[in-house]
Motif scaffolding. Structure first.
Motif, PDB file in Angstrom:
ATOM      1  N   GLU A   1       0.821  -1.182   0.000  1.00 47.28           N
ATOM      2  CA  GLU A   1       0.000   0.000   0.000  1.00 47.28           C
ATOM      3  C   GLU A   1       0.871   1.255   0.000  1.00 47.28           C
ATOM      4  O   GLU A   1       0.493   2.246  -0.588  1.00 47.28           O
ATOM      5  N   TYR A   2       2.020   1.191   0.667  1.00 45.53           N
ATOM      6  CA  TYR A   2       2.908   2.342   0.675  1.00 45.53           C
ATOM      7  C   TYR A   2       3.384   2.653  -0.739  1.00 45.53           C
ATOM      8  O   TYR A   2       3.404   3.808  -1.157  1.00 45.53           O
ATOM      9  N   MET A   3       3.796   1.606  -1.475  1.00 50.01           N
ATOM     10  CA  MET A   3       4.271   1.817  -2.844  1.00 50.01           C
ATOM     11  C   MET A   3       3.162   2.366  -3.722  1.00 50.01           C
ATOM     12  O   MET A   3       3.402   3.243  -4.555  1.00 50.01           O
ATOM     13  N   LYS A   4       1.948   1.855  -3.553  1.00 53.48           N
ATOM     14  CA  LYS A   4       0.826   2.361  -4.340  1.00 53.48           C
ATOM     15  C   LYS A   4       0.619   3.852  -4.087  1.00 53.48           C
ATOM     16  O   LYS A   4       0.448   4.624  -5.024  1.00 53.48           O
ATOM     17  N   SER A   5       0.619   4.241  -2.808  1.00 53.56           N
ATOM     18  CA  SER A   5       0.382   5.654  -2.495  1.00 53.56           C
ATOM     19  C   SER A   5       1.552   6.524  -2.953  1.00 53.56           C
ATOM     20  O   SER A   5       1.353   7.667  -3.377  1.00 53.56           O
ATOM     21  N   ALA A   6       2.762   5.992  -2.880  1.00 53.59           N
ATOM     22  CA  ALA A   6       3.927   6.770  -3.308  1.00 53.59           C
ATOM     23  C   ALA A   6       3.951   6.971  -4.818  1.00 53.59           C
ATOM     24  O   ALA A   6       4.431   8.003  -5.301  1.00 53.59           O
ATOM     25  N   LEU A   7       3.425   6.022  -5.562  1.00 59.56           N
ATOM     26  CA  LEU A   7       3.470   6.092  -7.019  1.00 59.56           C
ATOM     27  C   LEU A   7       2.196   6.657  -7.645  1.00 59.56           C
ATOM     28  O   LEU A   7       2.135   6.842  -8.850  1.00 59.56           O
ATOM     29  N   SER A   8       1.184   6.923  -6.848  1.00 59.96           N
ATOM     30  CA  SER A   8      -0.075   7.410  -7.406  1.00 59.96           C
ATOM     31  C   SER A   8      -0.076   8.930  -7.480  1.00 59.96           C
ATOM     32  O   SER A   8       0.679   9.611  -6.795  1.00 59.96           O
ATOM     33  N   THR A   9      -0.930   9.442  -8.337  1.00 60.00           N
ATOM     34  CA  THR A   9      -1.112  10.881  -8.451  1.00 60.00           C
ATOM     35  C   THR A   9      -2.473  11.231  -7.868  1.00 60.00           C
ATOM     36  O   THR A   9      -3.447  10.517  -8.084  1.00 60.00           O
ATOM     37  N   THR A  10      -2.521  12.316  -7.133  1.00 56.95           N
ATOM     38  CA  THR A  10      -3.761  12.739  -6.491  1.00 56.95           C
ATOM     39  C   THR A  10      -4.233  14.033  -7.135  1.00 56.95           C
ATOM     40  O   THR A  10      -3.453  14.973  -7.318  1.00 56.95           O
ATOM     41  N   THR A  11      -5.509  14.047  -7.482  1.00 57.40           N
ATOM     42  CA  THR A  11      -6.119  15.255  -8.031  1.00 57.40           C
ATOM     43  C   THR A  11      -7.287  15.649  -7.134  1.00 57.40           C
ATOM     44  O   THR A  11      -7.949  14.797  -6.544  1.00 57.40           O
ATOM     45  N   ILE A  12      -7.531  16.927  -7.049  1.00 51.59           N
ATOM     46  CA  ILE A  12      -8.641  17.438  -6.248  1.00 51.59           C
ATOM     47  C   ILE A  12      -9.603  18.149  -7.181  1.00 51.59           C
ATOM     48  O   ILE A  12      -9.224  19.033  -7.957  1.00 51.59           O
TER      49      ILE A  12
ATOM     50  N   THR B   1     -12.126  20.681  -8.503  1.00 54.49           N
ATOM     51  CA  THR B   1     -12.331  22.098  -8.187  1.00 54.49           C
ATOM     52  C   THR B   1     -13.775  22.388  -7.821  1.00 54.49           C
ATOM     53  O   THR B   1     -14.053  23.344  -7.103  1.00 54.49           O
ATOM     54  N   THR B   2     -14.687  21.568  -8.281  1.00 56.55           N
ATOM     55  CA  THR B   2     -16.104  21.823  -7.984  1.00 56.55           C
ATOM     56  C   THR B   2     -16.539  21.218  -6.657  1.00 56.55           C
ATOM     57  O   THR B   2     -17.280  21.841  -5.906  1.00 56.55           O
ATOM     58  N   THR B   3     -16.064  19.999  -6.348  1.00 57.88           N
ATOM     59  CA  THR B   3     -16.507  19.325  -5.124  1.00 57.88           C
ATOM     60  C   THR B   3     -15.461  19.350  -4.011  1.00 57.88           C
ATOM     61  O   THR B   3     -15.798  19.156  -2.849  1.00 57.88           O
ATOM     62  N   GLY B   4     -14.197  19.541  -4.349  1.00 59.47           N
ATOM     63  CA  GLY B   4     -13.140  19.532  -3.348  1.00 59.47           C
ATOM     64  C   GLY B   4     -12.726  18.137  -2.916  1.00 59.47           C
ATOM     65  O   GLY B   4     -11.950  17.964  -1.988  1.00 59.47           O
ATOM     66  N   ILE B   5     -13.249  17.098  -3.588  1.00 55.89           N
ATOM     67  CA  ILE B   5     -12.935  15.708  -3.256  1.00 55.89           C
ATOM     68  C   ILE B   5     -11.651  15.297  -3.959  1.00 55.89           C
ATOM     69  O   ILE B   5     -11.476  15.559  -5.150  1.00 55.89           O
ATOM     70  N   SER B   6     -10.758  14.659  -3.197  1.00 58.05           N
ATOM     71  CA  SER B   6      -9.503  14.201  -3.793  1.00 58.05           C
ATOM     72  C   SER B   6      -9.683  12.796  -4.367  1.00 58.05           C
ATOM     73  O   SER B   6     -10.468  11.995  -3.869  1.00 58.05           O
TER      74      SER B   6
END
Length: 96
Positions: A1-12, A14-19
């Motif tokens: 799970e650490y590798m997945k989170s380290a290699l993933s990209t997170t977007t937020i 703009t309309t809902t504020g949900i990541s």
């Protein structure tokens, strides 16, 4: 799970504020390969002891472990590591 989170990209949004996190194919493959490698580092010695105990040459797990290390060194516990990794690594890369 650490590798997945380290290699993933997170977007937020703009309309809902949900990541939202997204893991691309390359990142998933690397995470799967890392997971398979670490799993095999831990499990290969245990599999070696189990398989040799099934042959009936040892009185128990402790006896088997001591004898293998005494006669073959720590490398004896990892005798099948190369084959195990070559089998599990591609599977781990595809199945994440």
């Amino acid at each position: 799970e650490y590798m997945k989170s380290a290699l993933s990209t997170t977007t937020i949004s703009t309309t809902t504020g949900i990541s939202h996190s997204e893991l691309n194919t390359f990142g998933a493959s690397i995470a799967g390969a890392t997971s398979a490698l670490l799993h095999d580092l831990v499990m290969t010695p245990m599999d070696t002891v189990k398989q040799r105990m099934q042959l009936g040459h040892y009185d128990g797990m402790g006896h088997a472990l001591r004898q293998i290390v005494a006669l073959e060194g720590w490398a004896g516990l990892y005798r099948s590591f190369g084959v195990t990794v070559m089998t599990n690594l591609p599977y781990g890369m595809v199945m994440v």
